[in-house]
Design a protein around this motif. Structure first.
Motif, PDB file in Angstrom:
ATOM      1  N   THR A  91      -2.924  34.991 -13.508  1.00 57.65           N
ATOM      2  CA  THR A  91      -2.668  33.712 -14.174  1.00 57.65           C
ATOM      3  C   THR A  91      -3.919  32.839 -14.272  1.00 57.65           C
ATOM      4  OG1 THR A  91      -2.001  32.752 -12.039  1.00 57.65           O
ATOM      5  CG2 THR A  91      -0.259  33.694 -13.445  1.00 57.65           C
ATOM      6  N   LEU A  92      -5.041  33.324 -13.726  1.00 55.89           N
ATOM      7  CA  LEU A  92      -6.279  32.537 -13.754  1.00 55.89           C
ATOM      8  C   LEU A  92      -6.788  32.422 -15.185  1.00 55.89           C
ATOM      9  CD1 LEU A  92      -8.605  31.208 -12.015  1.00 55.89           C
ATOM     10  CD2 LEU A  92      -9.777  33.426 -12.238  1.00 55.89           C
ATOM     11  N   PRO A  93      -6.935  31.204 -15.724  1.00 52.52           N
ATOM     12  CA  PRO A  93      -7.470  31.054 -17.088  1.00 52.52           C
ATOM     13  C   PRO A  93      -8.954  31.358 -17.127  1.00 52.52           C
ATOM     14  CG  PRO A  93      -7.191  28.898 -16.072  1.00 52.52           C
ATOM     15  CD  PRO A  93      -6.611  29.905 -15.102  1.00 52.52           C
ATOM     16  N   GLY A  94      -9.467  31.667 -18.303  1.00 48.23           N
ATOM     17  CA  GLY A  94     -10.875  31.987 -18.444  1.00 48.23           C
ATOM     18  C   GLY A  94     -11.778  30.872 -17.983  1.00 48.23           C
ATOM     19  N   ARG A  95     -11.395  29.633 -18.315  1.00 47.25           N
ATOM     20  CA  ARG A  95     -12.228  28.496 -17.893  1.00 47.25           C
ATOM     21  C   ARG A  95     -12.237  28.375 -16.368  1.00 47.25           C
ATOM     22  NH1 ARG A  95      -7.496  26.478 -19.906  1.00 47.25           N
ATOM     23  NH2 ARG A  95      -6.247  25.163 -18.511  1.00 47.25           N
ATOM     24  N   GLY A  96     -11.149  28.837 -15.719  1.00 49.97           N
ATOM     25  CA  GLY A  96     -11.093  28.804 -14.260  1.00 49.97           C
ATOM     26  C   GLY A  96     -12.117  29.743 -13.644  1.00 49.97           C
ATOM     27  N   GLY A 143     -28.134  18.162 -11.527  1.00 45.63           N
ATOM     28  CA  GLY A 143     -28.933  18.790 -12.576  1.00 45.63           C
ATOM     29  C   GLY A 143     -28.880  20.309 -12.546  1.00 45.63           C
ATOM     30  N   SER A 144     -28.596  20.874 -11.368  1.00 39.10           N
ATOM     31  CA  SER A 144     -28.545  22.338 -11.261  1.00 39.10           C
ATOM     32  C   SER A 144     -27.404  22.934 -12.071  1.00 39.10           C
ATOM     33  CB  SER A 144     -28.420  22.764  -9.794  1.00 39.10           C
ATOM     34  OG  SER A 144     -27.150  22.416  -9.263  1.00 39.10           O
ATOM     35  N   LEU A 145     -26.412  22.110 -12.446  1.00 35.19           N
ATOM     36  CA  LEU A 145     -25.289  22.614 -13.242  1.00 35.19           C
ATOM     37  C   LEU A 145     -25.753  23.110 -14.614  1.00 35.19           C
ATOM     38  CD1 LEU A 145     -22.553  19.939 -12.457  1.00 35.19           C
ATOM     39  CD2 LEU A 145     -22.759  22.245 -11.510  1.00 35.19           C
ATOM     40  N   VAL A 146     -26.850  22.540 -15.107  1.00 34.72           N
ATOM     41  CA  VAL A 146     -27.416  23.008 -16.381  1.00 34.72           C
ATOM     42  C   VAL A 146     -27.780  24.485 -16.280  1.00 34.72           C
ATOM     43  CG1 VAL A 146     -29.319  22.728 -18.020  1.00 34.72           C
ATOM     44  CG2 VAL A 146     -28.299  20.718 -16.927  1.00 34.72           C
ATOM     45  N   PHE A 147     -28.401  24.863 -15.169  1.00 29.84           N
ATOM     46  CA  PHE A 147     -28.862  26.235 -15.002  1.00 29.84           C
ATOM     47  C   PHE A 147     -27.745  27.157 -14.511  1.00 29.84           C
ATOM     48  CE2 PHE A 147     -32.239  23.163 -14.412  1.00 29.84           C
ATOM     49  CZ  PHE A 147     -33.094  23.534 -15.435  1.00 29.84           C
ATOM     50  N   ALA A 148     -26.724  26.568 -13.876  1.00 31.17           N
ATOM     51  CA  ALA A 148     -25.548  27.365 -13.543  1.00 31.17           C
ATOM     52  C   ALA A 148     -24.868  27.844 -14.814  1.00 31.17           C
ATOM     53  CB  ALA A 148     -24.585  26.537 -12.694  1.00 31.17           C
ATOM     54  N   ALA A 149     -24.782  26.957 -15.816  1.00 28.60           N
ATOM     55  CA  ALA A 149     -24.198  27.342 -17.105  1.00 28.60           C
ATOM     56  C   ALA A 149     -25.049  28.409 -17.783  1.00 28.60           C
ATOM     57  CB  ALA A 149     -24.073  26.117 -18.010  1.00 28.60           C
ATOM     58  N   LEU A 150     -26.367  28.287 -17.664  1.00 31.28           N
ATOM     59  CA  LEU A 150     -27.257  29.307 -18.229  1.00 31.28           C
ATOM     60  C   LEU A 150     -27.039  30.647 -17.543  1.00 31.28           C
ATOM     61  CD1 LEU A 150     -29.633  30.242 -19.990  1.00 31.28           C
ATOM     62  CD2 LEU A 150     -31.179  29.308 -18.250  1.00 31.28           C
ATOM     63  N   GLY A 151     -26.855  30.622 -16.227  1.00 30.05           N
ATOM     64  CA  GLY A 151     -26.605  31.869 -15.497  1.00 30.05           C
ATOM     65  C   GLY A 151     -25.337  32.562 -15.953  1.00 30.05           C
ATOM     66  N   VAL A 152     -24.275  31.786 -16.197  1.00 27.64           N
ATOM     67  CA  VAL A 152     -23.023  32.358 -16.696  1.00 27.64           C
ATOM     68  C   VAL A 152     -23.243  32.979 -18.076  1.00 27.64           C
ATOM     69  CG1 VAL A 152     -20.656  31.848 -17.404  1.00 27.64           C
ATOM     70  CG2 VAL A 152     -21.597  30.756 -15.365  1.00 27.64           C
ATOM     71  N   ALA A 153     -23.989  32.271 -18.928  1.00 22.02           N
ATOM     72  CA  ALA A 153     -24.244  32.781 -20.273  1.00 22.02           C
ATOM     73  C   ALA A 153     -25.011  34.096 -20.234  1.00 22.02           C
ATOM     74  CB  ALA A 153     -25.014  31.740 -21.091  1.00 22.02           C
ATOM     75  N   GLY A 234     -22.565  28.260 -25.095  1.00 23.01           N
ATOM     76  CA  GLY A 234     -22.904  29.682 -25.234  1.00 23.01           C
ATOM     77  C   GLY A 234     -22.134  30.545 -24.267  1.00 23.01           C
ATOM     78  N   ALA A 235     -21.982  30.057 -23.019  1.00 25.60           N
ATOM     79  CA  ALA A 235     -21.227  30.815 -22.018  1.00 25.60           C
ATOM     80  C   ALA A 235     -19.765  30.962 -22.432  1.00 25.60           C
ATOM     81  CB  ALA A 235     -21.327  30.126 -20.659  1.00 25.60           C
ATOM     82  N   ALA A 236     -19.189  29.866 -22.949  1.00 22.46           N
ATOM     83  CA  ALA A 236     -17.781  29.908 -23.386  1.00 22.46           C
ATOM     84  C   ALA A 236     -17.598  30.867 -24.554  1.00 22.46           C
ATOM     85  CB  ALA A 236     -17.317  28.507 -23.774  1.00 22.46           C
ATOM     86  N   TRP A 237     -18.527  30.837 -25.507  1.00 24.47           N
ATOM     87  CA  TRP A 237     -18.433  31.725 -26.669  1.00 24.47           C
ATOM     88  C   TRP A 237     -18.586  33.185 -26.258  1.00 24.47           C
ATOM     89  CZ3 TRP A 237     -22.076  34.995 -29.083  1.00 24.47           C
ATOM     90  CH2 TRP A 237     -21.664  35.509 -30.314  1.00 24.47           C
ATOM     91  N   LEU A 238     -19.536  33.449 -25.363  1.00 16.84           N
ATOM     92  CA  LEU A 238     -19.749  34.826 -24.908  1.00 16.84           C
ATOM     93  C   LEU A 238     -18.560  35.326 -24.093  1.00 16.84           C
ATOM     94  CD1 LEU A 238     -23.519  34.520 -23.955  1.00 16.84           C
ATOM     95  CD2 LEU A 238     -22.588  36.014 -25.725  1.00 16.84           C
ATOM     96  N   TYR A 239     -17.959  34.427 -23.330  1.00 18.17           N
ATOM     97  CA  TYR A 239     -16.771  34.821 -22.560  1.00 18.17           C
ATOM     98  C   TYR A 239     -15.633  35.222 -23.488  1.00 18.17           C
ATOM     99  CZ  TYR A 239     -12.767  34.630 -19.443  1.00 18.17           C
ATOM    100  OH  TYR A 239     -11.640  34.950 -18.746  1.00 18.17           O
ATOM    101  N   ARG A 240     -15.396  34.404 -24.517  1.00 17.64           N
ATOM    102  CA  ARG A 240     -14.330  34.723 -25.480  1.00 17.64           C
ATOM    103  C   ARG A 240     -14.630  36.032 -26.203  1.00 17.64           C
ATOM    104  NH1 ARG A 240     -14.506  29.084 -26.421  1.00 17.64           N
ATOM    105  NH2 ARG A 240     -15.843  29.392 -28.263  1.00 17.64           N
TER     106      ARG A 240
END
Length: 246
Positions: A91-96, A143-153, A234-240
Motif C-alpha cells: 500500500t506504500l505510494p510512490g511518493r512515500g 540545503g542537503s535536500l536539494v542533493f537528496a533529490a538529485l540522488g533519487v533522480a 526529474g526524480a518524480a518523472w523517472l519514478y513514474r
C-alpha cells in the motif's frame, strides 16, 4: 512509510564504509586542508578565516556525500534486485518511497555536519555565536535536500553498473567546481563564472553568509529552490517512467 524510514536508517547505520565517507571523511579533509593555517589566515574576498570558511565547505561536503552517494547507488541496486517492484505491491505510494529515501538520507547527513563543527571548534578554535551554530546546522541540513533529490533522480536514471561512475562524476564535479574543496576565488575568472551557477556554490554560500552575520543573497536561495524543483521533478518523472516499465 515510517517503517520504511526506520529500515533505511538501520541499513545506512550498519554500512561502515558509507558512515566513514559521509561522517569521518569530511572532518579528516577539514583537518588536512585547514590544519596548517593560522588563526588569522583569511580567504581573499570573503573576510573569513581559512578554518571558518573550510568548516562550512566540509560540512556541506559531508551532507552532500550522505544524501547523494547514499541514495543513488542504493536505489539503482534495489531496482535491479526487484525490491522496488515488491514495494509497489504494497500500500506504500510512490511518493512515500521517494520521501522515505530522502528523509533517511537527510537524517544520516546530520552527524556529518555536527562532527565537522565539533572538530573545527575543538581543534581549530572556531568560535561563533550560539545562533550562528544553530542557523548553520539548519541551513546546511535543509540545503542537503536539494542533493537528496538529485540522488533519487540518478538512482532511477542509471542502471546498477552505470550508477557509480555517473554518481562519482557528479559528486566530485559539483564538489570541486562548486568551491567546496578550495575557494572559488582562487579559480580563473571564467571558471568562477561557471561556479556561481552551480548548486554547491550557492549551498556553501548560505553558511558563509551566516558566518559573516548577514542575510544570504536572494540569488543563492533562488538557485537552490530552482535546482530542488528540477531535481525533485526529474526524480518524480523517472519514478513514474520506471513504474510503467515494470
Amino acid at each position: 512509510m515510517n517503517s520504511l524510514i526506520k529500515l533505511e536508517l538501520a541499513r545506512a547505520l550498519r554500512n561502515r564504509k558509507f558512515l566513514f565517507f559521509s561522517v569521518i571523511y569530511p572532518s579528516a579533509l577539514f583537518l588536512l586542508i585547514a590544519g596548517n593555517s593560522g588563526s588569522t589566515d583569511r580567504i581573499d574576498g570573503t573576510g573569513l578565516t581559512v578554518a571558518t570558511y573550510m568548516m562550512v565547505s566540509m560540512a556541506s561536503f559531508g551532507a552532500l556525500t550522505a544524501v547523494l552517494m547514499g541514495n543513488s547507488e542504493r536505489i539503482a541496486k534495489e531496482r535491479e534486485s526487484g525490491w522496488v517492484r515488491q514495494l509497489r505491491l504494497t500500500t506504500l505510494p510512490g511518493r512515500g518511497y521517494v520521501f522515505a529515501k530522502t528523509a533517511s538520507a537527510a537524517v544520516v547527513s546530520l552527524p556529518s555536519i555536527v562532527i565537522v563543527f565539533l572538530v573545527a571548534a575543538a581543534l581549530k578554535d572556531v568560535r561563533l555565536d550560539a545562533w550562528q551554530w544553530l542557523a548553520l546546522t539548519a541551513a546546511i541540513w535543509a540545503g542537503s535536500l536539494v542533493f537528496a533529490a538529485l540522488g533519487v533522480a540518478i538512482g532511477y536514471l542509471a542502471s546498477g553498473d552505470a550508477v557509480r561512475p555517473i554518481t562519482m562524476i557528479t559528486y566530485f564535479g559539483l564538489s570541486m567546481l562548486g568551491g567546496l574543496w578550495m575557494p572559488a576565488t582562487t579559480f580563473p575568472q571564467w571558471l568562477q563564472s561557471i561556479a556561481e551557477w552551480l548548486p554547491t556554490h550557492a549551498y556553501a554560500a548560505l553558511g558563509q553568509a551566516i558566518e559573516q552575520s548577514r542575510s544570504p543573497h536572494a540569488r543563492d536561495i533562488t538557485l537552490l529552490v530552482v535546482y530542488f524543483v528540477l531535481f525533485a521533478g526529474g526524480a518524480a518523472w523517472l519514478y513514474r517512467k520506471d513504474t510503467l516499465k515494470a
